[in-house]
Design a protein around this motif. Structure first.
Motif, PDB file in Angstrom:
ATOM      1  N   ILE A   1      -3.573   0.037  -0.740  1.00  0.00           N
ATOM      2  CA  ILE A   1      -3.388  -0.724   0.501  1.00  0.00           C
ATOM      3  C   ILE A   1      -2.063  -0.308   1.112  1.00  0.00           C
ATOM      4  O   ILE A   1      -0.986  -0.813   0.743  1.00  0.00           O
ATOM      5  N   ASP A   2      -2.096   0.636   2.011  1.00  0.00           N
ATOM      6  CA  ASP A   2      -0.877   1.209   2.591  1.00  0.00           C
ATOM      7  C   ASP A   2      -0.801   0.865   4.075  1.00  0.00           C
ATOM      8  O   ASP A   2      -1.130   1.679   4.940  1.00  0.00           O
ATOM      9  N   TYR A   3      -0.382  -0.358   4.353  1.00  0.00           N
ATOM     10  CA  TYR A   3      -0.256  -0.835   5.729  1.00  0.00           C
ATOM     11  C   TYR A   3       1.083  -1.549   5.884  1.00  0.00           C
ATOM     12  O   TYR A   3       1.697  -1.955   4.888  1.00  0.00           O
ATOM     13  N   PRO A   4       1.547  -1.735   7.114  1.00  0.00           N
ATOM     14  CA  PRO A   4       2.842  -2.394   7.319  1.00  0.00           C
ATOM     15  C   PRO A   4       2.868  -3.813   6.734  1.00  0.00           C
ATOM     16  O   PRO A   4       1.841  -4.496   6.657  1.00  0.00           O
ATOM     17  N   ASP A   5       4.055  -4.236   6.338  1.00  0.00           N
ATOM     18  CA  ASP A   5       4.229  -5.566   5.748  1.00  0.00           C
ATOM     19  C   ASP A   5       3.793  -6.671   6.698  1.00  0.00           C
ATOM     20  O   ASP A   5       3.358  -7.741   6.252  1.00  0.00           O
ATOM     21  N   ALA A   6       3.905  -6.421   7.996  1.00  0.00           N
ATOM     22  CA  ALA A   6       3.504  -7.433   8.972  1.00  0.00           C
ATOM     23  C   ALA A   6       2.010  -7.735   8.878  1.00  0.00           C
ATOM     24  O   ALA A   6       1.566  -8.830   9.221  1.00  0.00           O
ATOM     25  N   ILE A   7       1.246  -6.774   8.382  1.00  0.00           N
ATOM     26  CA  ILE A   7      -0.196  -6.964   8.214  1.00  0.00           C
ATOM     27  C   ILE A   7      -0.529  -7.500   6.837  1.00  0.00           C
ATOM     28  O   ILE A   7      -1.379  -8.382   6.679  1.00  0.00           O
ATOM     29  N   THR A   8       0.158  -6.980   5.809  1.00  0.00           N
ATOM     30  CA  THR A   8      -0.190  -7.322   4.425  1.00  0.00           C
ATOM     31  C   THR A   8       0.598  -8.487   3.857  1.00  0.00           C
ATOM     32  O   THR A   8       0.340  -8.905   2.724  1.00  0.00           O
ATOM     33  N   GLY A   9       1.564  -9.006   4.617  1.00  0.00           N
ATOM     34  CA  GLY A   9       2.358 -10.110   4.089  1.00  0.00           C
ATOM     35  C   GLY A   9       3.331  -9.687   3.001  1.00  0.00           C
ATOM     36  O   GLY A   9       3.592 -10.434   2.060  1.00  0.00           O
TER      37      GLY A   9
END
Length: 216
Positions: free
Chosen positions: A160-168
């Motif tokens: 799961i390599d997405y920005p922290d704003a998306i992944t919490g």
């Protein structure tokens, strides 16, 4: 001026309702967190009936909280609300793995994906605790199943390599999980080797004792 007063009164009424919803959400989030913590403790004690009852209560609290905040999505996605739901996921996953049940899905738990993934990662810390309990009770071999689940969770989360704003903030939680996983693997490997050595020494001693071996 009359029009301005009407506008301000409408805003005031909205703020009053929003503030009341926030206060109630804070109370429910604390209750939800408490039920989840107690469910985890009951799971570690092997009191699965009590753990399941506490999880059922937590599920009801989570559903009511979501319903109360339906008109206030900003409050529902606030940190304290999502943190409480993350605790619910953690408790549910811990119970499922230790009790030998399938992992619950985010849809079954009715939580958002970031809360689910972070709760999944944090459940591994509780699974480490359970593994250490197994080691202390001389059941290290059973800990291999738990370690395998922890490894599977980590293997999926690192994809799961997405920005922290998306992944919490999942990346930080996953990094912490890697350290937990490495320590658990080391502890379990050492315990299994020690048990194998102890068993080998026992077998050797039994062969060396008079009447203990086929050559005696």
């Amino acid at each position: 001026m009359s029009r301005l007063q009407d506008i301000v009164e409408r805003i005031r009424a909205d703020f009053e309702a929003r503030n009341a919803a926030r206060d109630q959400a804070l109370i429910r989030s604390r209750e939800l967190t408490r039920h989840c913590a107690n469910a985890i403790r009951a799971t570690h004690r092997g009191d699965f009936a009590a753990a399941q009852a506490l999880l059922n209560t937590a599920a009801k609290e989570a559903a009511v909280m979501a319903a109360d905040l339906e008109d206030y999505p900003d409050l529902y996605y606030a940190g304290y609300t999502q943190d409480a739901l993350k605790e619910y996921v953690e408790a549910s996953v811990t119970y499922a793995v230790i009790h030998g049940e399938p992992l619950p899905s985010p849809e079954e738990l009715r939580v958002e994906y970031p809360a689910y993934l972070n709760g999944l990662a944090e459940a591994s810390s509780e699974l480490r605790r359970h593994t250490l309990d197994l080691i202390r009770h001389g059941e290290a071999s059973q800990g291999e199943r738990i370690l395998e689940v922890m490894e599977d969770i980590y293997a999926e989360l690192i994809t799961i390599d997405y920005p922290d704003a998306i992944t919490g903030g999942l990346r930080r939680t996953t990094d912490q999980l890697r350290a937990v996983l490495e320590r658990t693997r080391g502890d379990l490997t050492l315990s299994i080797r020690q048990e194998a050595m102890r068993q080998a020494l026992q077998d050797f001693e039994s062969r060396m004792m008079p009447g203990g071996g086929p050559d005696e």
